[in-house]
Design an enzyme around this catalytic site. Structure first.
Site, short mmCIF file in Angstrom:
data_model
loop_
_atom_site.label_atom_id
_atom_site.label_comp_id
_atom_site.label_asym_id
_atom_site.label_seq_id
_atom_site.Cartn_x
_atom_site.Cartn_y
_atom_site.Cartn_z
N ILE A 30 0.93 -0.95 -0.01
CA ILE A 30 0.13 -0.22 -0.20
C ILE A 30 0.75 1.37 -0.06
O ILE A 30 1.15 2.05 -1.00
CB ILE A 30 -0.73 -0.45 1.30
CG1 ILE A 30 -1.52 -1.24 1.28
CG2 ILE A 30 -1.52 1.66 1.18
CD1 ILE A 30 -2.55 -1.62 0.09
N TYR A 31 1.69 1.10 1.03
CA TYR A 31 2.76 2.60 1.40
C TYR A 31 3.48 2.72 -0.53
O TYR A 31 3.47 3.76 -0.82
CB TYR A 31 3.67 1.82 2.28
CG TYR A 31 4.89 3.69 2.03
CD1 TYR A 31 4.94 4.55 2.74
CD2 TYR A 31 6.11 3.17 1.59
CE1 TYR A 31 5.62 5.47 2.49
CE2 TYR A 31 7.06 4.52 1.97
CZ TYR A 31 6.75 5.17 2.04
OH TYR A 31 8.19 5.85 2.17
N GLY A 32 4.28 1.99 -0.56
CA GLY A 32 4.59 1.84 -2.12
C GLY A 32 3.92 2.43 -2.96
O GLY A 32 4.13 2.77 -3.92
#
Length: 272
Positions: free
Chosen positions: A158-160
């Site tokens: 998700i962060y990436g």
């Protein structure tokens, strides 16, 4: 003397950049979600209000970002460099296990917050130019991170994805603002040991211990990286480019060096 606004600058890399720019004699506006945190950081930095000031700002709320711009202009006249550093990383879950609330926060903070910062800063810079208030190049920088180049890291799905989106967004914005003489750049600081990294390591200690040797080879302390980043931000003259601390060549050399000699443990000072 340059005036800079740095979002998310009460801790981590943002705080380190604020300290470095102030040390170099520039004027800095810091921000964070809590005014209490902002005030505590101002005390810690120890500069007079003629050089460093701060205001609470949740970048997800565009009105608060607009208030931050006005606050900076009231104190220092204009803003030369705006750095969208505010971000949120949750990296201990695979995509399907990531709580809905955490997904919402990462997407809103990392993407919407950065978009708000860019739109407010660019609009303000264009107004300043039309009023003849611009005395030096105007710049906007977005902070990227793991995944922004399309690479995959476990737990960072998700962060990436949010950082990959910011890479595209920054490329698009740099093209749209090129005719307005507003430089738009990217900063990829590398693997920095911040409060967030320590928090994630303590949450999933077993996983951290498996990666500890690798992390010691590639991670850096905030104070190691910020002098280089600050220098490059001030010196950058071409829009659309990426300032990168941990280049592929540097990563390769560090990995090779790690095989032949022991690396000092960088995490003991944080109680890990």
């Amino acid at each position: 003397m340059t005036t800079l606004v740095i979002t998310g600058s009460t801790k981590g890399i943002g705080k380190g950049l604020a300290a470095e720019f102030a040390r170099l004699g520039h004027r800095v506006v810091i921000s964070g979600r809590s005014q209490q945190d902002v005030d505590a950081t101002l005390v810690e930095l120890g500069y007079p209000a003629s050089q460093v000031v701060g205001l609470a700002c949740d970048s997800v709320d565009k009105r608060q970002v607009e208030a931050l711009w006005e606050f900076a202009c009231e104190h220092f006249g204009t803003v030369d460099i705006w750095i969208n550093n505010a971000g949120l990383a949750r990296t201990v879950w695979p995509i399907l296990d990531t709580p809905d609330a955490e997904i919402q926060q990462m997407v809103h903070t990392n993407i919407i917050g950065t978009m708000n910062g860019c739109r407010v800063a660019a609009s303000g810079m264009k107004r300043a130019a039309s009023q003849g208030l611009v005395l030096q190049p105007q710049k906007i920088f977005n902070m990227l991170g793991g995944g922004s180049d399309g690479e995959y890291f476990p737990g960072m799905g998700i962060y990436g994805t949010t950082k990959r989106a910011l890479d595209y967004f920054t490329n698009a914005l740099s093209k749209e603002l090129k005719g307005d003489a507003i430089l738009v750049g990217k900063v990829r600081p590398g693997m920095i040991i911040t409060e967030g990294v320590i928090r994630e390591a303590k949450v999933d200690k077993d996983n951290f211990e498996r990666r500890r040797r690798f992390a010691n080879v590639l991670c850096d302390h905030v104070e190691t990286v910020t002098p280089y980043l600050a220098q490059q931000i001030l010196a950058e003259t071409k829009t659309g480019r990426k300032i990168r601390w941990l280049t592929p060549m540097k990563m390769t050399l560090r990995m090779l060096s790690g095989y032949v000699r022991s690396t000092p443990d960088k995490f003991t000072r944080y109680g890990l």
